[in-house]
Write a protein that holds these residues in place. Structure first.
Motif, PDB file in Angstrom:
ATOM      1  N   PHE A  29      16.684 -17.793  -7.498  1.00  0.00           N
ATOM      2  CA  PHE A  29      16.557 -16.545  -6.748  1.00  0.00           C
ATOM      3  C   PHE A  29      17.742 -15.631  -7.059  1.00  0.00           C
ATOM      4  CE2 PHE A  29      13.906 -19.505  -4.640  1.00  0.00           C
ATOM      5  CZ  PHE A  29      12.917 -18.798  -3.966  1.00  0.00           C
ATOM      6  N   THR A  30      17.456 -14.344  -7.173  1.00  0.00           N
ATOM      7  CA  THR A  30      18.503 -13.355  -7.384  1.00  0.00           C
ATOM      8  C   THR A  30      18.853 -12.684  -6.056  1.00  0.00           C
ATOM      9  OG1 THR A  30      16.923 -11.562  -7.815  1.00  0.00           O
ATOM     10  CG2 THR A  30      17.623 -12.905  -9.713  1.00  0.00           C
ATOM     11  N   GLU A  31      19.978 -11.993  -6.038  1.00  0.00           N
ATOM     12  CA  GLU A  31      20.408 -11.288  -4.823  1.00  0.00           C
ATOM     13  C   GLU A  31      19.330 -10.330  -4.320  1.00  0.00           C
ATOM     14  OE1 GLU A  31      23.104 -11.497  -3.028  1.00  0.00           O
ATOM     15  OE2 GLU A  31      24.639 -12.492  -4.239  1.00  0.00           O
ATOM     16  N   GLU A  32      18.637  -9.680  -5.259  1.00  0.00           N
ATOM     17  CA  GLU A  32      17.641  -8.670  -4.895  1.00  0.00           C
ATOM     18  C   GLU A  32      16.458  -9.261  -4.136  1.00  0.00           C
ATOM     19  OE1 GLU A  32      20.344  -7.453  -7.811  1.00  0.00           O
ATOM     20  OE2 GLU A  32      18.887  -9.106  -7.997  1.00  0.00           O
ATOM     21  N   MET A  33      16.230 -10.547  -4.297  1.00  0.00           N
ATOM     22  CA  MET A  33      15.094 -11.189  -3.632  1.00  0.00           C
ATOM     23  C   MET A  33      15.388 -11.543  -2.176  1.00  0.00           C
ATOM     24  SD  MET A  33      13.972 -13.973  -6.501  1.00  0.00           S
ATOM     25  CE  MET A  33      12.815 -13.616  -7.819  1.00  0.00           C
ATOM     26  N   LEU A  34      16.656 -11.555  -1.816  1.00  0.00           N
ATOM     27  CA  LEU A  34      17.076 -12.156  -0.554  1.00  0.00           C
ATOM     28  C   LEU A  34      17.419 -11.144   0.527  1.00  0.00           C
ATOM     29  CD1 LEU A  34      19.305 -14.969  -2.068  1.00  0.00           C
ATOM     30  CD2 LEU A  34      16.868 -15.056  -1.496  1.00  0.00           C
ATOM     31  N   LEU A  35      17.238 -11.579   1.769  1.00  0.00           N
ATOM     32  CA  LEU A  35      17.505 -10.746   2.938  1.00  0.00           C
ATOM     33  C   LEU A  35      18.852 -11.095   3.546  1.00  0.00           C
ATOM     34  CD1 LEU A  35      16.445  -8.727   5.127  1.00  0.00           C
ATOM     35  CD2 LEU A  35      15.514 -10.735   6.326  1.00  0.00           C
ATOM     36  N   LYS A  36      19.640 -10.076   3.809  1.00  0.00           N
ATOM     37  CA  LYS A  36      20.898 -10.236   4.536  1.00  0.00           C
ATOM     38  C   LYS A  36      20.941  -9.177   5.629  1.00  0.00           C
ATOM     39  CE  LYS A  36      23.984 -12.331   1.101  1.00  0.00           C
ATOM     40  NZ  LYS A  36      25.319 -12.224   0.443  1.00  0.00           N
ATOM     41  N   GLU A  37      20.187  -9.412   6.663  1.00  0.00           N
ATOM     42  CA  GLU A  37      20.079  -8.460   7.767  1.00  0.00           C
ATOM     43  C   GLU A  37      19.709  -9.214   9.042  1.00  0.00           C
ATOM     44  OE1 GLU A  37      17.551  -4.408   8.924  1.00  0.00           O
ATOM     45  OE2 GLU A  37      17.632  -5.108   6.843  1.00  0.00           O
ATOM     46  N   ILE A  38      20.396  -8.891  10.139  1.00  0.00           N
ATOM     47  CA  ILE A  38      20.132  -9.553  11.414  1.00  0.00           C
ATOM     48  C   ILE A  38      18.803  -9.055  11.996  1.00  0.00           C
ATOM     49  CG2 ILE A  38      20.899  -9.825  13.802  1.00  0.00           C
ATOM     50  CD1 ILE A  38      22.614 -11.388  11.962  1.00  0.00           C
ATOM     51  N   PRO A  39      17.854  -9.949  12.220  1.00  0.00           N
ATOM     52  CA  PRO A  39      16.586  -9.517  12.830  1.00  0.00           C
ATOM     53  C   PRO A  39      16.735  -9.321  14.333  1.00  0.00           C
ATOM     54  CG  PRO A  39      16.557 -11.877  12.461  1.00  0.00           C
ATOM     55  CD  PRO A  39      17.863 -11.373  11.882  1.00  0.00           C
ATOM     56  N   LEU A  58      11.798 -11.258  11.758  1.00  0.00           N
ATOM     57  CA  LEU A  58      11.827 -12.266  10.701  1.00  0.00           C
ATOM     58  C   LEU A  58      10.787 -13.331  11.017  1.00  0.00           C
ATOM     59  CD1 LEU A  58      13.337 -13.504   8.177  1.00  0.00           C
ATOM     60  CD2 LEU A  58      14.702 -14.783   9.851  1.00  0.00           C
ATOM     61  N   LEU A  59       9.897 -13.599  10.061  1.00  0.00           N
ATOM     62  CA  LEU A  59       8.914 -14.661  10.212  1.00  0.00           C
ATOM     63  C   LEU A  59       9.493 -15.971   9.683  1.00  0.00           C
ATOM     64  CD1 LEU A  59       5.535 -13.046   9.064  1.00  0.00           C
ATOM     65  CD2 LEU A  59       6.413 -13.328  11.394  1.00  0.00           C
ATOM     66  N   TYR A 197      34.050 -24.621  10.420  1.00  0.00           N
ATOM     67  CA  TYR A 197      34.001 -24.080   9.066  1.00  0.00           C
ATOM     68  C   TYR A 197      34.036 -22.553   9.038  1.00  0.00           C
ATOM     69  CZ  TYR A 197      33.123 -28.582   6.845  1.00  0.00           C
ATOM     70  OH  TYR A 197      33.249 -29.871   6.370  1.00  0.00           O
ATOM     71  N   GLY A 198      34.005 -21.937  10.204  1.00  0.00           N
ATOM     72  CA  GLY A 198      34.058 -20.482  10.275  1.00  0.00           C
ATOM     73  C   GLY A 198      32.808 -19.797   9.765  1.00  0.00           C
ATOM     74  N   VAL A 199      31.657 -20.453   9.939  1.00  0.00           N
ATOM     75  CA  VAL A 199      30.390 -19.888   9.462  1.00  0.00           C
ATOM     76  C   VAL A 199      29.735 -19.086  10.590  1.00  0.00           C
ATOM     77  CG1 VAL A 199      28.094 -20.391   8.567  1.00  0.00           C
ATOM     78  CG2 VAL A 199      30.052 -21.777   7.845  1.00  0.00           C
ATOM     79  N   PRO A 200      29.485 -17.804  10.389  1.00  0.00           N
ATOM     80  CA  PRO A 200      28.790 -17.013  11.412  1.00  0.00           C
ATOM     81  C   PRO A 200      27.364 -17.529  11.619  1.00  0.00           C
ATOM     82  CG  PRO A 200      29.850 -15.606   9.777  1.00  0.00           C
ATOM     83  CD  PRO A 200      29.874 -16.989   9.223  1.00  0.00           C
ATOM     84  N   TYR A 201      26.876 -17.444  12.837  1.00  0.00           N
ATOM     85  CA  TYR A 201      25.513 -17.880  13.105  1.00  0.00           C
ATOM     86  C   TYR A 201      24.974 -17.103  14.304  1.00  0.00           C
ATOM     87  CZ  TYR A 201      27.677 -20.617  16.857  1.00  0.00           C
ATOM     88  OH  TYR A 201      28.387 -20.995  17.971  1.00  0.00           O
ATOM     89  N   LYS A 202      23.660 -17.048  14.383  1.00  0.00           N
ATOM     90  CA  LYS A 202      22.999 -16.406  15.514  1.00  0.00           C
ATOM     91  C   LYS A 202      21.801 -17.264  15.878  1.00  0.00           C
ATOM     92  CE  LYS A 202      21.111 -11.965  17.135  1.00  0.00           C
ATOM     93  NZ  LYS A 202      21.953 -11.935  18.349  1.00  0.00           N
TER      94      LYS A 202
END
Length: 217
Positions: A29-39, A58-59, A197-202
């Motif tokens: 997968f390339t960056e363009e295929m992926l979502l980086k946005e909070i639903p 987000l489904l 680990y300092g990983v953001p999550y929601k």
């Protein structure tokens, strides 16, 4: 049509579209295929009728395999439906850690090829963080570093918390994710690892939990 036939057709489609594969046979997968946005909302397939705003929803496919199988059968027909939403959290056809390793890899590969098919047709993907046993960790190498992932916390392997903590730590080291979107109740043990680990999550409550709350009001 069986899953092997679907897999063969998807593989040919991706190859013809110029998609590269890892040495283990997973589509890259390339960056363009992926979502980086909070639903604003996270919903499972089958409950799309309660979406408040499809463009901000987000489904996910954290459900039983029978439902996922039907979705894979109608993959091409449903493309336009997926495109109406903010993105899709990846297919979750089970790769249970106690299953034969070849079956685990087959299911993971099918999930990824179906995700890549949707991505090529304009659907943004926020990949599923699930793998099978540790021998399938290489499936996570098909994504760029710092990818955002969806995580299904339904059920969350009761009685296997220590093992899951080890898996979670290993996956975090390999992927270095920028964000994890949790669907379902997040156990305190896993929350502690993410904070360490300092990983953001929601965290988003699952549909059944939300429905029970509404019924109790």
């Amino acid at each position: 049509m069986d899953l092997f036939k679907i897999s063969e057709e998807l593989y040919r489609y991706l190859i013809d579209a110029g998609i590269s594969f890892t040495p283990q046979g997973y589509p890259i997968f390339t960056e363009e295929m992926l979502l980086k946005e909070i639903p604003e909302q996270v919903l499972p397939l089958g409950k799309t009728h309660v979406a408040k705003d499809k463009s901000k929803t987000l489904l996910v496919s954290f459900t039983n395999d029978a439902i996922i199988y039907k979705r894979l059968l109608s993959l091409k027909k449903d493309v336009q439906m997926y495109k109406e939403y903010l993105g899709f959290g990846g297919f979750d056809l089970s790769p249970r850690i106690n299953w034969d390793i070849n079956l685990q890899r087959f299911n993971i590969g099918l999930n990824l090829m179906a995700d890549a098919f949707l991505a090529l047709n304009g659907v943004k993907i926020m990949p599923n963080f699930r793998i099978g046993c540790l021998k399938t960790l290489d499936a996570l190498n098909c994504y760029p570093s710092n990818t955002w992932y969806t995580v299904g916390a339904l059920g969350c392997a009761k009685g296997h918390v220590k093992i899951n903590v080890m898996y979670l730590r290993t996956k975090l080291i390999i992927t270095n994710p920028d964000m994890l979107i949790y669907y379902g109740k997040l156990k305190t043990e896993y929350m502690a690892v993410l904070e360490e680990y300092g990983v953001p999550y929601k965290v988003y409550a699952d549909y059944q939990r939300v429905s029970r709350r509404k019924e109790a009001m």
